[in-house]
Design a protein around this motif. Structure first.
Motif, PDB file in Angstrom:
ATOM      1  N   MET A  45       0.853  -1.203   0.000  1.00 39.40           N
ATOM      2  CA  MET A  45       0.000   0.000   0.000  1.00 39.40           C
ATOM      3  C   MET A  45       0.880   1.241   0.000  1.00 39.40           C
ATOM      4  SD  MET A  45      -3.182   0.871   0.128  1.00 39.40           S
ATOM      5  CE  MET A  45      -3.992   2.448   0.227  1.00 39.40           C
ATOM      6  N   ILE A  46       0.683   2.107  -0.998  1.00 36.50           N
ATOM      7  CA  ILE A  46       1.505   3.313  -1.067  1.00 36.50           C
ATOM      8  C   ILE A  46       1.014   4.322  -0.035  1.00 36.50           C
ATOM      9  CG2 ILE A  46       2.277   5.224  -2.534  1.00 36.50           C
ATOM     10  CD1 ILE A  46       1.707   3.416  -4.931  1.00 36.50           C
ATOM     11  N   GLN A  47       1.959   4.809   0.777  1.00 39.88           N
ATOM     12  CA  GLN A  47       1.603   5.780   1.814  1.00 39.88           C
ATOM     13  C   GLN A  47       2.010   7.189   1.403  1.00 39.88           C
ATOM     14  OE1 GLN A  47       0.327   5.031   4.934  1.00 39.88           O
ATOM     15  NE2 GLN A  47       0.197   2.829   4.618  1.00 39.88           N
ATOM     16  N   SER A  48       3.186   7.255   0.779  1.00 41.15           N
ATOM     17  CA  SER A  48       3.726   8.587   0.497  1.00 41.15           C
ATOM     18  C   SER A  48       4.445   8.607  -0.850  1.00 41.15           C
ATOM     19  CB  SER A  48       4.689   8.999   1.610  1.00 41.15           C
ATOM     20  OG  SER A  48       5.600   7.938   1.828  1.00 41.15           O
ATOM     21  N   ILE A  49       4.766   9.827  -1.290  1.00 43.76           N
ATOM     22  CA  ILE A  49       5.506   9.981  -2.550  1.00 43.76           C
ATOM     23  C   ILE A  49       6.650  10.966  -2.320  1.00 43.76           C
ATOM     24  CG2 ILE A  49       3.472   9.582  -3.973  1.00 43.76           C
ATOM     25  CD1 ILE A  49       3.725  12.785  -4.441  1.00 43.76           C
ATOM     26  N   ILE A  50       7.626  10.946  -3.270  1.00 48.12           N
ATOM     27  CA  ILE A  50       8.740  11.913  -3.198  1.00 48.12           C
ATOM     28  C   ILE A  50       8.564  12.956  -4.294  1.00 48.12           C
ATOM     29  CG2 ILE A  50      11.249  12.220  -3.312  1.00 48.12           C
ATOM     30  CD1 ILE A  50      11.474   9.250  -2.503  1.00 48.12           C
ATOM     31  N   TYR A  52       0.586  10.313  -0.007  1.00 44.76           N
ATOM     32  CA  TYR A  52       0.044   9.875  -1.302  1.00 44.76           C
ATOM     33  C   TYR A  52      -1.444  10.206  -1.355  1.00 44.76           C
ATOM     34  CZ  TYR A  52      -1.504   6.667  -4.958  1.00 44.76           C
ATOM     35  OH  TYR A  52      -2.071   6.122  -6.078  1.00 44.76           O
ATOM     36  N   ASP A  53      -1.908  10.825  -2.475  1.00 42.77           N
ATOM     37  CA  ASP A  53      -3.317  11.195  -2.605  1.00 42.77           C
ATOM     38  C   ASP A  53      -3.790  10.789  -4.004  1.00 42.77           C
ATOM     39  OD1 ASP A  53      -5.769  12.302  -2.856  1.00 42.77           O
ATOM     40  OD2 ASP A  53      -5.171  14.362  -2.317  1.00 42.77           O
ATOM     41  N   GLN A  54      -4.568   9.691  -4.039  1.00 47.94           N
ATOM     42  CA  GLN A  54      -4.975   9.159  -5.336  1.00 47.94           C
ATOM     43  C   GLN A  54      -5.885  10.133  -6.093  1.00 47.94           C
ATOM     44  OE1 GLN A  54      -7.426   5.645  -5.642  1.00 47.94           O
ATOM     45  NE2 GLN A  54      -6.053   4.774  -7.164  1.00 47.94           N
ATOM     46  N   ASN A  55      -6.627  10.970  -5.324  1.00 48.63           N
ATOM     47  CA  ASN A  55      -7.531  11.924  -5.989  1.00 48.63           C
ATOM     48  C   ASN A  55      -6.773  12.893  -6.892  1.00 48.63           C
ATOM     49  OD1 ASN A  55      -9.860  10.919  -4.931  1.00 48.63           O
ATOM     50  ND2 ASN A  55      -9.657  12.146  -3.029  1.00 48.63           N
ATOM     51  N   ALA A 105      -5.578  14.748 -12.423  1.00 45.66           N
ATOM     52  CA  ALA A 105      -4.676  15.029 -13.551  1.00 45.66           C
ATOM     53  C   ALA A 105      -5.078  14.203 -14.767  1.00 45.66           C
ATOM     54  CB  ALA A 105      -3.235  14.726 -13.159  1.00 45.66           C
ATOM     55  N   ILE A 106      -5.444  12.917 -14.522  1.00 45.44           N
ATOM     56  CA  ILE A 106      -5.849  12.053 -15.636  1.00 45.44           C
ATOM     57  C   ILE A 106      -7.139  12.560 -16.264  1.00 45.44           C
ATOM     58  CG2 ILE A 106      -6.623   9.715 -16.239  1.00 45.44           C
ATOM     59  CD1 ILE A 106      -4.692   8.711 -13.994  1.00 45.44           C
ATOM     60  N   ALA A 111      -6.681   5.692 -12.558  1.00 40.99           N
ATOM     61  CA  ALA A 111      -5.922   6.043 -11.339  1.00 40.99           C
ATOM     62  C   ALA A 111      -5.739   4.816 -10.459  1.00 40.99           C
ATOM     63  CB  ALA A 111      -6.638   7.154 -10.582  1.00 40.99           C
ATOM     64  N   ASN A 112      -6.790   3.975 -10.350  1.00 40.25           N
ATOM     65  CA  ASN A 112      -6.679   2.718  -9.601  1.00 40.25           C
ATOM     66  C   ASN A 112      -5.612   1.823 -10.200  1.00 40.25           C
ATOM     67  OD1 ASN A 112      -8.357   2.745  -7.378  1.00 40.25           O
ATOM     68  ND2 ASN A 112     -10.201   2.398  -8.643  1.00 40.25           N
TER      69      ASN A 112
END
Lengths: 53, 760
Positions: free
Chosen positions: B1-6, B15-18, B23-24, B43-44
């Protein structure tokens, strides 16, 4: 002239001004020319007045 | 599960999938390929993609964008994927440009101009001063913006990679290049600089002062140089006014002496007015017998003077008025030249680039102007320095000043003497067929005038009834890297011409794009140029009108560099080496000129061919080409490409042959051309030789030419001439000091020697 003036000198660090034409304009010192134009000026040859070079 | 991004700057965020879905969705909406549901689906998929590919890693923005690309394609949104990739590439370029921009600004801020070639791009801007640096920073920012937002991608690529050079690119969205200012018209009734109204000038001193102000004002509205096409004709009006005033004053004083009375001034003014109306002539420099006769009769009638008395009196008055006018004119010209060399403009960073054209006005007033401006140029600045500005251009014309017996022949001779010492004037030849075709005697606006380094504007397909030099100029110009086209053609002539045709089309389109920006401006963007009616027909515009139609009087010019290297790359030699190669050179430029002429007819706009004045360009193109092709003998093996159609500067050739070979290119380059001849220092002492070179240019049909010779000056002893390693006057070497006593001794031998105060 006083003794002090007698020993005074002028011109330390003062260069000669060399006026040249660059793309139609004159430029007072070549300090401000870009490298390519400096090279071009250096390469210029004089043209002879006789009809044969 | 992705929690964060760089993020790009290294910060770690939640991390915010919205955000990804958003953007998509924007990308899908742009292409019309999908909706919010689709965006959520992709996005999923992006999240699963990341989790499976990088199970234990915190993804970076770049990794996420890679996954978006992949999943858009996986889901069949091909058009969206393509536009998303382009968008990313553009954003990357923008980010890189920002970094590059900051690096450039860093260099402008911290590096001495003496070691930064970039800061010496334009030799007349001092990159070490505060205002000079501000100008360079602004210019760097504008260039960055213009490339990213205003250029079509294909034009940006051609510019970036050095196929073409878009001149004055920092001003791309702002203004046009230059204009020939008709100051005679401008001065009539006075004018406004935008910072105050100036009355019509009333003496030669004010004429000269206002001419400098006109140049300064107009150059704030344009990015190129400024020129006055009719310096002699316009200044002559000022001389006439000064003479009239001097005549009245001298007549007043002389009469007071003769009559031994005072307070005659008001009666003298009315006397002169009555004489003028009685004779139908005004007070003029030229002897006007009818006017003198009228003055004599009034003097006889009112004051009872005899004919002999009035004759002596009037001769004396004329002599003294003439002397006064001559002195005032010299001082005015001297002031004008000093002004243009010291006046700052464009935020104080540079002196206005200025030119003045003269030589053909044969009236006594016009001749006085020409003589004195030449003498002021000859005298130099305060310490005898050679004036850098303005460029003086002497217009040569048979029947006016070229041959012995022509009314201004003496002034042509004087111009040769001055140019042999000061490098100016340059010469423009009105008898060259391509200039003569416009020439109408008695209409000075039909005399070709030159602007700045070479710009020429004469023909007018937009309005063939206005083929004049005045009130027009260049709108913009772009140059082609001709040697590269030759290198890319690998010696195949046919391929070369195809590439050249293609490149000219690209440049023409780019010039038209730039015109579109210029055309949508208004009078209020150019309060002087357009607001004061300097530009042709701008006085007919209202505040609401755009500039489209009036700008069509201007030119769009396609330039080039390096004909010599082009010929060498294609045929193995340049046009100085054989008549065959000269023919090939003329064919190439003939082809380019034809293209411009056809484009002009097609669009009824003035496309013209320019022998580009390549200052920064000479090095920029060749550095890029050396990287691409290596050092090829005669093509890329020097630090510069040869200027326009010139025979290479390093090639041994006689004056005669250089002029003969370059002249036919002047006829082809209708947007501007110049030929130089390099003479050694002896020309200063041999005016006959100098004049013979000018005559050679005239006779071969050169349009515009100038003669280079070394002009050196030692600030310490004031010597002007050729200086090798050692100054011939004081004997010092560059940077050396000499005893003050030696200077004192030299002063006795050279009384005109300026005082050296240790700083220049």
């Amino acid at each position: 002239m006083s003794e002090a003036n007698r020993n005074e000198t002028l011109g330390q660090g003062v260069g000669f001004e060399r006026i040249r034409r660059i793309t139609g304009y004159l430029v007072g010192t070549m300090d401000k020319w870009n490298d390519a134009k400096r090279a071009e000026e250096r390469d210029r040859v004089k043209h002879g007045l006789s009809t044969h070079a | 599960m992705i929690q964060s991004i760089i993020k790009r700057d290294g910060r770690v965020m939640l991390y915010d999938q919205n955000k990804i879905a958003g953007a998509i969705l924007r990308a899908l909406e742009n292409t019309g390929e999908g909706n919010a549901m689709d965006a959520a689906r992709v996005a999923n998929a992006v999240q699963s993609d990341l989790e499976s590919r990088l199970p234990d890693q915190v993804p970076t923005i770049e990794m996420i964008q890679d996954a978006v690309e992949r999943q858009l394609m996986n889901h069949g949104f091909n058009a969206t994927a393509k536009s998303y990739i382009l968008y990313r590439a553009n954003r990357t370029r923008a980010r890189e440009a920002n970094t590059a921009l900051m690096k450039t600004i860093d260099e402008i801020t911290n590096i001495d101009a003496r070691v930064s070639d970039m800061k010496r791009d334009n030799a007349n801007i001092d990159g070490n001063t505060a205002m000079g640096s501000m100008l360079q920073i602004g210019s760097a920012g504008a260039k960055s913006y213009n490339e990213l937002y205003l250029l079509r991608p294909e034009h940006a690529k051609a510019y970036r990679e050095g196929d073409i050079h878009i001149h004055d690119f920092d001003f791309y969205s702002l203004t046009t290049t230059c204009c020939q200012i008709d100051i005679k018209k401008l001065f009539k009734g006075g004018f406004s600089t935008g910072h105050g109204f100036l009355r019509e000038p009333n003496s030669i001193q004010s004429y000269a002062a206002l001419a400098a102000i006109a140049i300064q004002s107009n150059q704030n509205d344009q990015h190129g140089g400024q020129s006055i096409p009719n310096f002699d004709y316009a200044m002559a009006d000022g001389v006439a006014k000064t003479y009239r005033k001097a005549y009245i004053r001298r007549l007043w004083e002389a009469l007071e002496d003769v009559l031994d009375r005072e307070d005659e001034i008001s009666s003298i003014e009315s006397l002169v007015r009555s004489a003028e109306s009685a004779s139908g002539e005004t007070v003029r420099l030229e002897n006007s017998p009818a006017f003198d006769q009228a003055v004599s009769s009034i003097l006889a009638e009112i004051h009872g003077l005899t004919a002999a008395q009035t004759e002596t009196l009037l001769t004396r008055v004329r002599k003294r008025a003439l002397r006064k006018t001559e002195r005032d004119t010299f001082q005015a010209m001297e002031g004008f030249v000093h002004n243009l060399n010291t006046m700052h403009s464009r935020a104080g960073a540079q002196t206005p680039f200025s030119s003045i054209n003269y030589g053909t006005d044969t009236t006594p007033e016009g001749r006085m102007v020409i003589r004195n401006v030449l003498l002021a140029l000859d005298a130099g600045l305060g310490h005898g320095e050679t004036c850098i500005f303005p460029i003086h251009i002497f217009k040569v014309k048979e029947g006016v000043n070229y041959n012995e017996g022509d009314p201004n022949y003496d002034l042509f001779r004087l111009s040769c003497k001055v140019s042999a010492k000061r490098l100016f004037p340059n010469y423009t030849f009105l008898d060259a067929p391509f200039n003569l075709q416009y020439y109408v005697p008695g209409r000075p606006e039909t005399e070709v005038a030159t602007m700045g380094c070479r710009t020429r504007v004469m023909g007018n397909v937009y309005d063939p009834t206005r083929e004049i030099a005045y009130s027009r100029g260049n709108l913009s110009f772009t140059s082609i890297n001709l040697p590269r086209l030759a290198l890319e053609s690998k010696g195949d002539e046919k391929v070369f011409y195809e590439k050249l045709q293609e490149m000219m089309e690209l440049v023409a389109q780019q010039l038209l794009d730039r015109f579109e920006i210029q055309a949508n401006k208004h009078i209020y963007n150019y309060p002087f140029l357009m607001g004061q009616g300097i530009w042709l027909d701008s006085d007919k515009l209202t505040m609401k009108d755009d500039l489209r139609e009036v700008l069509k009087h201007g030119t769009l010019s396609i330039g080039f560099i390096g004909l010599a290297e082009t010929l060498t790359a294609l045929y193995g030699g340049h046009h100085g080496q054989s008549e065959e190669l000269q023919k090939k050179g003329l064919e190439i430029l003939g082809f380019m000129r034809d293209y411009c002429d056809r484009k002009s007819q097609e669009l009824k706009m003035n496309f013209s061919l320019l022998g580009t004045p390549a200052e920064g360009l000479a090095g920029r193109f060749i550095r890029m080409d050396q990287k691409r092709y290596g050092k090829i003998k005669g093509v890329t093996d020097r630090e510069y490409y040869t200027n326009s159609f010139h025979i290479p500067v390093w090639y041994e050739i006689s004056v005669y042959d250089k002029i003969r070979l370059e002249a036919p290119y002047h006829a082809l380059c209708n947007a501007g051309h110049i030929s130089y001849v390099e003479l050694d220092g002896d020309t200063v002492r041999n005016v006959e030789a100098f004049e013979s070179v000018v005559r050679c240019m005239h006779d071969f049909g050169i349009g515009y030419g100038s003669i280079n010779h070394p002009v050196d000056r030692d600030p310490v002893c004031g010597y002007v001439g050729v200086i090798g390693d050692v100054c011939p006057r004081c004997g010092r070497r560059e940077g050396e000091n000499i005893p003050a006593q030696r200077i004192e001794e030299l002063k006795k031998m050279y009384p005109e020697m300026p005082a050296f105060r240790g700083i220049e």
